[in-house]
Design an enzyme around this catalytic site. Structure first.
Site, PDB file in Angstrom:
ATOM      1  N   TYR A 170      43.994  43.202  44.953  1.00  0.00           N
ATOM      2  CA  TYR A 170      43.344  42.830  43.840  1.00  0.00           C
ATOM      3  C   TYR A 170      42.235  43.985  43.406  1.00  0.00           C
ATOM      4  CZ  TYR A 170      39.602  40.892  40.910  1.00  0.00           C
ATOM      5  OH  TYR A 170      38.905  40.777  39.759  1.00  0.00           O
TER       6      TYR A 170
ATOM      7  N   TRP B  46      40.385  46.272  39.768  1.00  0.00           N
ATOM      8  CA  TRP B  46      40.622  46.584  38.090  1.00  0.00           C
ATOM      9  C   TRP B  46      41.394  47.756  37.743  1.00  0.00           C
ATOM     10  CZ3 TRP B  46      37.345  45.230  33.728  1.00  0.00           C
ATOM     11  CH2 TRP B  46      37.091  44.032  33.512  1.00  0.00           C
TER      12      TRP B  46
END
Ligand SMILES: Nc1nc2c(c(=O)[nH]1)N[C@H]1C(S)=C(S)[C@@H](COP(=O)(O)OP(=O)(O)OC[C@H]3O[C@@H](n4cnc5c(=O)[nH]c(N)nc54)[C@H](O)[C@@H]3O)O[C@H]1N2
Ligand SMILES: Nc1nc2c(c(=O)[nH]1)N[C@H]1C(S)=C(S)[C@@H](COP(=O)(O)OP(=O)(O)OC[C@H]3O[C@@H](n4cnc5c(=O)[nH]c(N)nc54)[C@H](O)[C@@H]3O)O[C@H]1N2
Ligand SMILES: [Mo]
Length: 775
Positions: free
Chosen positions: A113, A115
């Site tokens: 996970y 950005w």
């Protein structure tokens, strides 16, 4: 004469022109015409050129030298040894092959996970998933840290997650028709700087101004004034008690006979069950304003007046994502939806609800539906995944059982962790527990641009390029722009593109063709652009040819002519426009959720006290509620080493905002170094004494790089102000298994003595190989 080049580029914090002098990135200038550029743009070169960049492939000494468990307990504390690229790739490919052969693909955790960066082709996590899928699969992760509870619960209520990720009712419609906006969590302008994939221009703050000019009354219910835009009203609230206030407002409408029965009958199911709860039929407690005042601190008269106003005027209820990143976070969403449905403006222009206006830059920005470039990930043959925030649980309990969204699940037995484009030592809660969990797997591989705490906890660290060192296309599913991200400089140090790293691994594993499809970077960009252009042509949106786009730096698609109103179709004709719920209607009571039998998330919205809040017994020992909100000066942990972020620190530590009364009681003065602590951990921060935060609440932004005094010992004092040594690794409920960072109690004291120096931005010790040292 120096050579100066200007190239178009973009980041999650906006689009800009990169200025390159003699091959060095020297400046980033926000795109002309951006009304509210983020100051993060100007600080970008500082990060790109920082000495904390990972320069060469590096292997943790204990892992390289072997021995018992390859010194797993030294993760985070060990030295590193630089190795040549070919050797590093051989090692990683060897480990992927070994773990797959001996334990199956599911033993590789590649959820990864994070950005990453704005470009859609070089999107690091996508590249990793594509690579692992091409080789036979891996254990993935689902949901996200932003709104995991919403992703899980909204399909049961609304049949879609659009209310939280967009498209939501657009801001032009709100500006034109809304009269009252009640915003739980406020409208934090700090957060408007960011859009996933970048944005062409920052219009969020512009829309806030237009709404103010339109005379819309905006009431921000939040513990912090930072969430209140100019012209809006500020009502404080004890954190994590919004659900009680919403339910009491709904109770007022019911009690006064003002609930919109026509809308409820036509477009919702289960209102009667909610009414029974509001009246207290089951628990003997009517959900009155007085009841909610005792829980939340919001005056009963205010609750009553706002409830009546929500009914009387064209009104809109907004809930920021933060409210569901908390114990029982599902309930705030469900209660807000029930309240808005009872007020009866759902589906009317300027009316209804949204979850997350102002949580990201483009929520509600007017936009035609359009496709943006994205890379295909292939299919994960293992079918295995975890809810994103169960990462420590997974590593600590191989084979362990848990519940998720009504299903019985078991954790896989993870032997290898592969992270690319994310920073769990930024994003996860209870970092001391994560440190322990990270000692379990046999091998940890991380691609990083910077020596983050995650890179330091890896066995093999591969240096990745930043976006400035490669060509890409930026785009967000909420933006009207497609952004050309031209390569500005050559890769720094020995950094390589993640795509090239995976291509090298794929070659070693015999899956190169499946992974690369024989394409190089620019061939990929042309192909992805062409796919998006074709999809948009079918919608009547014309894209220029690739070369024109690439040269001009962007595609701008005009705003639509009419505002979008969520649920207008449903309201007009529910039979013709059924939702994807079992009833086809908005489910204010869900039989399905009720059937899960979860005491923390029953079949309709309820008030259940959080585990940690100011009303808990624990508040006797830890009397301050910690809000670890998004940082003003960076994106999560990204850009923390750069000047904008370091310049805002206090003696090198993250600022913690505390109310003057709370500070005085503890002898804390402005600018002092303080120790913030609870039973899970402790961190040093710099005090900012300010009445902008309500008494009993303190604010410490996320993102200061985790920097323990003694990295070999879990629980060691963090020197830098990372709130996740304090937060709890506790799911919102066993329905969503979502993170609950915003439910954390702490105490604060003045730090006596000389604070230890912050070393987060010092690269780890690199030592030569022993045989090299000997020869
Ligand atoms: N206490 C608390 N914790 C929180 C939250 C909170 O409210 N409170 N919020 C949560 C939320 S909403 C989120 S979204 C998460 C964010 O958590 P993350 O998304 O994990 O945080 P980032 O710092 O953005 O991490 C991205 C990492 O990817 C690296 N990176 C960037 N581009 C590339 C690339 O091209 N290749 C490679 N290999 N690496 C790259 C960056 O250097 C950076 O270290 O945090 C969560 N954590
Ligand atoms: N500058 C900047 N902007 C960002 C990001 C970033 O890192 N930096 N990250 C982006 C990402 S990934 C995400 S997911 C979004 C997150 O967007 P949000 O989830 O909306 O952001 P937060 O900053 O966690 O919280 C917003 C505000 O909610 C308030 N709040 C917290 N708990 C409660 C509560 O219980 N009740 C009430 N009424 N208010 C509460 C806090 O005062 C806080 O300022 O932000 C995005 N925007
Ligand atoms: Mo997020």
């Amino acid at each position: 004469m120096s050579d100066i080049r200007r190239v178009p580029h973009a980041a999650h914090w906006g689009s800009f022109t990169a200025i390159v002098r003699d091959g060095r990135l020297v400046e980033a200038i926000p795109r002309e015409g951006d009304p509210y550029p983020s100051p993060m743009v100007a600080t970008t070169p500082d990060a790109v050129n920082h000495r904390i960049r990972v320069a060469r492939p590096a292997v943790r000494r204990g892992w390289l030298e072997g021995g018992t468990d390859r010194g797993r307990d030294r993760r985070g504390a060990d030295d590193f040894v630089a190795v040549p690229w070919d050797e590093a790739l051989d090692m990683v490919a060897g480990e992927v092959a070994r773990v797959r052969r001996d334990h199956g693909g599911e033993a590789i955790f590649g959820g990864s996970y994070g950005w990453s960066s704005a470009g859609r082709f070089h999107h690091a996590k996508s590249q990793l998933h594509r690579f692992l899928n091409a080789g036979g699969g891996f254990t993935d992760q689902v949901q996200n840290y932003s709104y995991a509870a919403a992703i899980t619960i909204l399909p049961h209520i609304l049949g879609t997650i659009e209310a939280v990720q967009g498209p939501v009712s657009s801001l032009d419609g709100l500006a034109a028709h809304c009269r009252l906006m009640v915003c739980f969590g406020g409208l934090p302008r700090i957060n408007l700087q960011i859009e996933a994939g970048g944005n062409g221009v920052h219009t969020g703050a512009l829309w806030l101004e237009r709404m103010r000019e339109a005379g819309i009354r905006i009431v921000c219910i939040t513990p912090s004034k930072a969430d209140v835009p100019p012209g809006a009203e500020w009502q404080t609230i004890r954190p994590n008690t919004d659900t009680a206030v919403m339910l009491a407002m709904a109770g007022v409408l019911l009690d006064q006979g003002l609930a919109d029965q026509d809308f409820l009958n036509r477009c919702t199911v289960g209102a009667e069950r909610v009414f029974a709860y509001l009246r207290g039929d089951e628990d003997g407690t009517p959900k009155t304003p007085e009841w909610a005042e005792a829980i939340s601190g919001v005056p009963a008269a205010t609750i009553r007046a706002l409830a009546l106003a929500l009914k009387a005027e064209r009104s809109f209820v907004n809930v920021s994502w933060s409210l569901q990143r908390a114990d029982r976070g599902e309930q705030a969403l469900w209660a807000a939806i029930a309240l808005a449905c009872m007020a009866g403006h759902v589906g009317l222009p300027g009316g209804g609800f949204a979850l997350g206006l102002a949580s990201l830059g483009n929520m509600g920005a007017p936009r035609q539906p359009m496709a943006s470039p994205r890379i295909g990930l292939g299919r994960n043959q293992t079918g295995r995944y975890i809810p994103v925030a169960r990462i420590s649980d997974m590593m600590l309990n191989p084979g362990g059982a848990y519940r998720y969204n009504g299903q019985d699940m078991t954790y896989p037995d993870i032997r290898m962790v592969y992270w690319c484009g994310g920073n769990p030592f930024h994003h996860h809660q209870d970092l001391n527990r994560l440190v322990t969990a990270f000692r379990r797997p046999e091998t940890v591989v991380v691609h990083e641009q910077f020596w983050t705490a995650t890179a330091r906890h890896a066995d093999i660290v591969l240096p990745a390029t930043t976006t400035l060192e490669r060509n890409d296309i930026g785009a967000s599913g909420r933006d009207r722009f497609i952004l050309a991200m031209h390569k500005a400089i050559e890769p720094l140090g020995e950094a390589r593109n993640d795509y090239d790293i995976f291509s090298g691994l794929a070659r070693r594993l015999g899956i190169e063709d499946a992974f690369t499809e024989g394409r190089d970077e620019m061939t990929w960009l042309r192909a992805l652009y062409a796919e998006a252009a074709t999809a948009n042509a079918a919608r009547g949106i014309d894209f220029p040819d690739f070369d024109s786009f690439w040269q001009s730096g962007m595609v701008e698609v005009p705003e639509p002519e009419t505002p979008y109103t969520m649920f207008a179709d449903l309201r007009a004709d529910p039979a013709a426009h059924p939702l994807h719920t079992p009833s086809g209607l908005i489910e204010l009571h869900s039989e399905r959720v009720a059937s899960f039998g979860d005491a923390h998330c029953p079949g309709h919205p309820v008030w259940i006290a959080p585990d940690e809040w100011l009303g808990a017994d624990l508040a006797g020992r830890y009397p301050l509620h910690l809000i670890s909100h998004q940082p003003a000066t960076r994106l999560h942990g990204q850009l923390d080493p750069a000047g904008l972020s370091t310049g805002a620190k206090i003696q090198g530590r993250e600022p913690v905002v505390i109310h003057p009364d709370d500070a005085a009681r503890r002898g804390i003065g402005d600018g002092m170094i303080v120790r913030v602590f609870n039973d899970r951990g402790a961190t040093l921060a710099g005090a900012v004494v300010s009445a902008d935060v309500m008494p009993g609440v303190v604010r410490l932004a996320t993102g200061a790089w985790y920097d323990p005094v003694d990295p070999s010992t879990p629980g060691s004092l963090d020197k830098h102000g990372n709130p996740n040594v304090l937060t709890a690794d506790r799911p919102t409920s066993a329905v969503s298994q979502a993170p609950s960072a915003h439910s954390t109690l702490v105490e604060i004291e003045v730090f006596d003595g000389t604070p230890p120096a912050v070393t987060a931005f010092e690269p780890p010790v690199m030592t030569p190989r022993r045989q090299e040292a000997a020869s």
